[in-house]
Design a protein around this motif. Structure first.
Motif, mmCIF file in Angstrom:
data_model
loop_
_atom_site.group_PDB
_atom_site.id
_atom_site.type_symbol
_atom_site.label_atom_id
_atom_site.label_comp_id
_atom_site.label_asym_id
_atom_site.label_seq_id
_atom_site.Cartn_x
_atom_site.Cartn_y
_atom_site.Cartn_z
ATOM 1 N N UNK A 89 0.992 -1.271 0.029
ATOM 2 C CA UNK A 89 0.190 -0.019 0.180
ATOM 3 C C UNK A 89 1.017 1.251 -0.087
ATOM 4 N N UNK A 90 0.627 2.165 -0.750
ATOM 5 C CA UNK A 90 1.331 3.599 -0.961
ATOM 6 C C UNK A 90 0.748 4.423 0.203
ATOM 7 N N UNK A 91 1.431 4.987 1.163
ATOM 8 C CA UNK A 91 1.218 5.890 2.192
ATOM 9 C C UNK A 91 1.586 7.191 1.739
ATOM 10 N N UNK A 92 0.912 7.991 1.595
ATOM 11 C CA UNK A 92 1.011 9.637 1.450
ATOM 12 C C UNK A 92 0.802 10.659 2.599
ATOM 13 N N UNK A 93 2.088 11.231 3.219
ATOM 14 C CA UNK A 93 1.880 11.979 4.214
ATOM 15 C C UNK A 93 2.276 13.489 3.979
ATOM 16 N N UNK A 94 1.135 14.258 4.400
ATOM 17 C CA UNK A 94 1.267 15.667 3.820
ATOM 18 C C UNK A 94 0.066 16.423 4.331
ATOM 19 N N UNK A 95 -0.106 17.691 3.855
ATOM 20 C CA UNK A 95 -1.331 18.393 4.534
ATOM 21 C C UNK A 95 -2.151 18.786 3.049
ATOM 22 N N UNK A 96 -3.380 18.727 3.191
ATOM 23 C CA UNK A 96 -4.224 18.860 2.021
ATOM 24 C C UNK A 96 -3.919 20.136 1.280
ATOM 25 N N UNK A 97 -3.611 21.405 1.874
ATOM 26 C CA UNK A 97 -3.541 22.469 0.857
ATOM 27 C C UNK A 97 -1.977 22.618 0.591
ATOM 28 N N UNK A 98 -1.303 21.973 0.758
ATOM 29 C CA UNK A 98 0.161 22.056 0.210
ATOM 30 C C UNK A 98 0.131 21.717 -1.365
ATOM 31 N N UNK A 99 0.898 22.869 -2.218
ATOM 32 C CA UNK A 99 0.851 22.666 -3.526
ATOM 33 C C UNK A 99 1.583 21.235 -3.920
ATOM 34 N N UNK A 100 2.789 21.059 -3.329
ATOM 35 C CA UNK A 100 3.342 19.859 -3.588
ATOM 36 C C UNK A 100 2.570 18.526 -3.488
ATOM 37 N N UNK A 101 2.029 18.621 -2.277
ATOM 38 C CA UNK A 101 1.066 17.289 -1.953
ATOM 39 C C UNK A 101 -0.108 17.132 -2.982
ATOM 40 N N UNK A 102 -0.663 18.142 -3.508
ATOM 41 C CA UNK A 102 -1.746 18.058 -4.439
ATOM 42 C C UNK A 102 -0.983 17.708 -5.826
ATOM 43 N N UNK A 103 0.022 17.999 -6.083
ATOM 44 C CA UNK A 103 0.476 17.439 -7.309
ATOM 45 C C UNK A 103 0.995 15.920 -7.174
ATOM 46 N N UNK A 104 1.345 15.658 -6.142
ATOM 47 C CA UNK A 104 1.790 14.290 -5.784
ATOM 48 C C UNK A 104 0.582 13.272 -6.098
ATOM 49 N N UNK A 105 -0.665 13.691 -5.267
ATOM 50 C CA UNK A 105 -1.865 12.927 -5.043
ATOM 51 C C UNK A 105 -2.348 12.959 -6.498
ATOM 52 N N UNK A 106 -2.437 14.033 -7.326
ATOM 53 C CA UNK A 106 -2.844 14.108 -8.576
ATOM 54 C C UNK A 106 -2.218 13.055 -9.479
ATOM 55 N N UNK A 107 -0.682 12.957 -9.279
ATOM 56 C CA UNK A 107 -0.018 11.907 -10.382
ATOM 57 C C UNK A 107 -0.175 10.601 -9.838
ATOM 58 N N UNK A 108 -0.427 10.099 -8.568
ATOM 59 C CA UNK A 108 -0.938 8.964 -8.029
ATOM 60 C C UNK A 108 -2.021 8.502 -8.830
ATOM 61 N N UNK A 109 -3.271 9.447 -8.786
ATOM 62 C CA UNK A 109 -4.380 9.032 -9.311
ATOM 63 C C UNK A 109 -4.295 9.085 -11.040
ATOM 64 N N UNK A 110 -3.718 10.066 -11.456
ATOM 65 C CA UNK A 110 -3.638 9.811 -12.800
ATOM 66 C C UNK A 110 -2.939 8.662 -13.326
#
Length: 115
Positions: free
Chosen positions: A1-22
């Motif tokens: 399982x991939x685990x992503x640690x961050x905060x939802x409003x962080x730009x880099x976190x948003x990019x990472x989450x979007x990359x994983x989803x895409x």
């Protein structure tokens, strides 16, 4: 399982989450503000994720503390990161192979898919 640690409003976190989803990858998101991580996990990240990268010396939180990372020992860095978790560079991703990446890096993420 991939685990992503961050905060939802962080730009880099948003990019990472979007990359994983895409790329159709399933992951668990852990909000560091709501669920701070323990000292052992931080020490592990520090060790296998090239420690100095974990400390975001360019971030607002770090700069507001008035400390100098260049003169800090590893123990001092770990203590600071544990007490002030918003000084960590994000996202921090634990990959299924046990590796950890710090920050968003498209090429590095892609290399995880081919590993």
């Amino acid at each position: 399982m991939i685990r992503v640690y961050g905060i939802p409003n962080c730009g880099s976190v948003k990019k990472g989450l979007e990359w994983l989803r895409s790329h159709g990858l399933m992951f668990e998101f852990i909000d560091l503000k709501k669920n701070p991580v323990d000292e052992d996990r931080i020490a592990r990240w520090f060790k296998i994720g090239e420690g100095e990268k974990l400390l975001n010396t360019k971030g607002t939180k770090f700069r507001s503390l008035g400390v100098d990372a260049k003169v800090m020992s590893e123990a001092e860095m770990l203590s600071l990161i544990h007490k002030e978790q918003m000084v960590m560079k994000r996202p921090i991703i634990e990959w299924p192979d046990g590796s950890v990446t710090i920050g968003f890096n498209d090429a590095l993420f892609a290399s995880k898919l081919s590993a």
